[in-house]
Design a protein around this motif. Structure first.
Motif, mmCIF file in Angstrom:
data_model
loop_
_atom_site.group_PDB
_atom_site.id
_atom_site.type_symbol
_atom_site.label_atom_id
_atom_site.label_comp_id
_atom_site.label_asym_id
_atom_site.label_seq_id
_atom_site.Cartn_x
_atom_site.Cartn_y
_atom_site.Cartn_z
ATOM 1 N N TYR A 1 0.802 -1.227 0.000
ATOM 2 C CA TYR A 1 0.000 0.000 0.000
ATOM 3 C C TYR A 1 0.836 1.279 0.000
ATOM 4 N N LEU A 2 2.134 1.169 0.233
ATOM 5 C CA LEU A 2 2.954 2.372 0.333
ATOM 6 C C LEU A 2 2.972 3.132 -0.992
ATOM 7 N N ASP A 3 2.800 4.449 -0.900
ATOM 8 C CA ASP A 3 2.877 5.340 -2.065
ATOM 9 C C ASP A 3 1.886 4.939 -3.150
ATOM 10 N N ARG A 4 0.652 4.783 -2.750
ATOM 11 C CA ARG A 4 -0.414 4.434 -3.683
ATOM 12 C C ARG A 4 -1.622 5.346 -3.448
ATOM 13 N N ASN A 5 -2.428 5.491 -4.493
ATOM 14 C CA ASN A 5 -3.733 6.163 -4.425
ATOM 15 C C ASN A 5 -3.617 7.615 -3.944
ATOM 16 N N TYR A 6 -3.016 8.431 -4.793
ATOM 17 C CA TYR A 6 -2.785 9.836 -4.459
ATOM 18 C C TYR A 6 -3.956 10.748 -4.807
ATOM 19 N N GLY A 7 -4.956 10.250 -5.492
ATOM 20 C CA GLY A 7 -6.011 11.102 -6.016
ATOM 21 C C GLY A 7 -6.730 11.911 -4.952
ATOM 22 N N GLY A 8 -7.320 13.036 -5.387
ATOM 23 C CA GLY A 8 -8.123 13.865 -4.501
ATOM 24 C C GLY A 8 -9.580 13.467 -4.586
ATOM 25 N N ILE A 9 -10.269 13.940 -5.616
ATOM 26 C CA ILE A 9 -11.658 13.546 -5.853
ATOM 27 C C ILE A 9 -11.713 12.357 -6.805
ATOM 28 N N LEU A 10 -10.887 12.382 -7.825
ATOM 29 C CA LEU A 10 -10.870 11.312 -8.823
ATOM 30 C C LEU A 10 -9.742 10.329 -8.536
ATOM 31 N N ILE A 11 -10.012 9.051 -8.801
ATOM 32 C CA ILE A 11 -8.976 8.023 -8.678
ATOM 33 C C ILE A 11 -8.404 7.670 -10.049
ATOM 34 N N VAL A 12 -8.961 8.265 -11.105
ATOM 35 C CA VAL A 12 -8.529 7.910 -12.461
ATOM 36 C C VAL A 12 -7.079 8.307 -12.716
ATOM 37 N N TRP A 13 -6.579 9.330 -12.014
ATOM 38 C CA TRP A 13 -5.178 9.711 -12.205
ATOM 39 C C TRP A 13 -4.255 8.584 -11.759
ATOM 40 N N ASP A 14 -4.593 7.939 -10.665
ATOM 41 C CA ASP A 14 -3.776 6.814 -10.198
ATOM 42 C C ASP A 14 -3.832 5.656 -11.183
ATOM 43 N N ARG A 15 -4.977 5.414 -11.740
ATOM 44 C CA ARG A 15 -5.084 4.356 -12.747
ATOM 45 C C ARG A 15 -4.253 4.722 -13.977
ATOM 46 N N LEU A 16 -4.267 5.999 -14.343
ATOM 47 C CA LEU A 16 -3.552 6.451 -15.535
ATOM 48 C C LEU A 16 -2.042 6.429 -15.332
ATOM 49 N N PHE A 17 -1.575 6.845 -14.148
ATOM 50 C CA PHE A 17 -0.134 6.999 -13.910
ATOM 51 C C PHE A 17 0.484 5.822 -13.155
ATOM 52 N N GLY A 18 -0.274 4.753 -12.962
ATOM 53 C CA GLY A 18 0.296 3.529 -12.414
ATOM 54 C C GLY A 18 0.493 3.504 -10.916
ATOM 55 N N THR A 19 -0.260 4.311 -10.171
ATOM 56 C CA THR A 19 -0.112 4.327 -8.712
ATOM 57 C C THR A 19 -1.357 3.806 -7.998
ATOM 58 N N PHE A 20 -2.239 3.142 -8.721
ATOM 59 C CA PHE A 20 -3.467 2.643 -8.095
ATOM 60 C C PHE A 20 -3.237 1.282 -7.454
ATOM 61 N N GLU A 21 -3.851 1.099 -6.295
ATOM 62 C CA GLU A 21 -3.826 -0.193 -5.610
ATOM 63 C C GLU A 21 -5.182 -0.400 -4.937
ATOM 64 N N PRO A 22 -5.873 -1.495 -5.239
ATOM 65 C CA PRO A 22 -7.158 -1.750 -4.579
ATOM 66 C C PRO A 22 -6.962 -2.230 -3.149
ATOM 67 N N GLU A 23 -7.998 -2.093 -2.365
ATOM 68 C CA GLU A 23 -7.971 -2.550 -0.976
ATOM 69 C C GLU A 23 -8.248 -4.050 -0.945
ATOM 70 N N ARG A 24 -7.248 -4.805 -0.544
ATOM 71 C CA ARG A 24 -7.403 -6.260 -0.461
ATOM 72 C C ARG A 24 -7.336 -6.748 0.987
ATOM 73 N N ALA A 25 -6.379 -6.233 1.727
ATOM 74 C CA ALA A 25 -6.207 -6.628 3.126
ATOM 75 C C ALA A 25 -6.426 -5.405 4.012
ATOM 76 N N PRO A 26 -6.790 -5.604 5.274
ATOM 77 C CA PRO A 26 -6.945 -4.457 6.184
ATOM 78 C C PRO A 26 -5.652 -3.645 6.270
ATOM 79 N N ALA A 27 -5.797 -2.337 6.253
ATOM 80 C CA ALA A 27 -4.632 -1.456 6.313
ATOM 81 C C ALA A 27 -4.150 -1.301 7.749
ATOM 82 N N ARG A 28 -2.832 -1.200 7.902
ATOM 83 C CA ARG A 28 -2.220 -0.802 9.166
ATOM 84 C C ARG A 28 -1.824 0.661 9.012
ATOM 85 N N TYR A 29 -2.268 1.495 9.936
ATOM 86 C CA TYR A 29 -2.117 2.935 9.768
ATOM 87 C C TYR A 29 -0.924 3.472 10.550
#
Length: 288
Positions: free
Chosen positions: A198-226
């Motif tokens: 999950y490190l350095d992923r999903n930078y988008g503000g309102i839209l997540i399409v930028w992450d999909r476009l620039f290769g930084t998207f990661e879906p939520e699969r496991a519970p996050a540790r904060y």
């Protein structure tokens, strides 16, 4: 000029109370909920960011206005296309602002404040930096495009309002079309996670399409540790605000060369200079 987001503060506080109470009556073992000292720190950081940010905002208004006056075309707020351009340009600017503040250590020193909580709730959204000047370069092109400064500030506030609602574990996954286009609590939990994937992923503000476009998207699969990869272990607001700057200063002072000093400032967080050749040789010999 009062920042528009300040008008939402009473609603923010009310929703924080509602969410905190919801954990009392509908607990979930997979959700961390609230902790009093952590929440107090988040609220203090939020209040401090507004106090410190107000005079800086006034200076920014002047700079945006100057660039807008120099723009080849000054766009009309009466046109719907100006608002469409503003929405897209602001969200793209936010993506690169956010990504840079994760990938360049000097900028990370400002943004790390927001990630320093080991909890993930609506109060975390208010845990903001006390050094807002690092955001300045990213929105300057919008003024040069001819977008009036007041529109830029308004859209920035809209984006912040939207992102407030992302900071919750109470909302799980939204319908697939929404999850594909927009940033959601699920996507933003990934962003706050310190899980390796999950490190350095999903930078988008309102839209997540930028992450999909620039290769930084990661879906939520496991519970996050904060929190942080190395948590700071303090609730003191001043230390929360400055601890990474102090660490950078210590690294810069101890660096053996200007190249290494610049690396500590402008490389990724966690970067370390390679060992000196003699040290590397001794290490290799010792490993035999």
């Amino acid at each position: 000029m009062i920042p528009a987001v300040l008008y939402a503060v009473p609603a923010f506080l009310l929703l924080i109370v509602v969410e905190a109470v919801s954990y009392r009556f509908a607990p979930d073992d997979d959700e961390r909920g609230y902790e009093l000292r952590d929440t107090a720190t988040s609220l203090t950081m939020g209040a401090g960011s507004q106090v410190i940010g107000f005079p800086w905002k006034l200076l920014t208004v002047g700079l945006y206005a100057g660039l807008w006056a120099l723009a080849p075309v000054q766009l009309s707020p009466a046109s719907v296309w100006t608002w469409v351009l503003l929405f897209v340009a602001d969200d793209l600017a936010y993506y690169w602002f956010h990504r840079t503040h994760h990938e360049v250590r000097l900028f990370w020193a400002s943004h790390v404040v927001h990630h320093s909580s080991r909890f993930y709730n609506l109060s975390t959204a208010l845990r903001q930096s006390w050094t807002p000047m690092t955001s300045l370069p990213f929105w300057l092109p919008l003024a040069l495009l001819g977008i009036p400064p007041w529109m830029i500030f308004l859209q920035q506030s809209v984006s912040l309002l939207y992102q407030f609602f992302l900071h919750t574990e109470r909302v799980r996954v939204l319908p697939r079309p929404v999850e594909w286009v927009f940033n959601t609590p699920s996507h933003h939990r990934v962003h706050h996670g310190v899980n390796a994937e999950y490190l350095d992923r999903n930078y988008g503000g309102i839209l997540i399409v930028w992450d999909r476009l620039f290769g930084t998207f990661e879906p939520e699969r496991a519970p996050a540790r904060y929190g942080l990869t190395t948590n700071i272990g303090t609730y003191h607001p001043l230390r929360v605000a400055t601890h990474e700057y102090a660490a950078i200063w210590a690294d810069v002072r101890a660096a053996a060369s200007w190249r290494h000093r610049l690396g500590h400032l402008f490389r990724r967080p966690g970067w370390r200079p390679p060992p000196a050749p003699a040290v590397a040789v001794r290490a290799a010999q010792g490993a035999r």
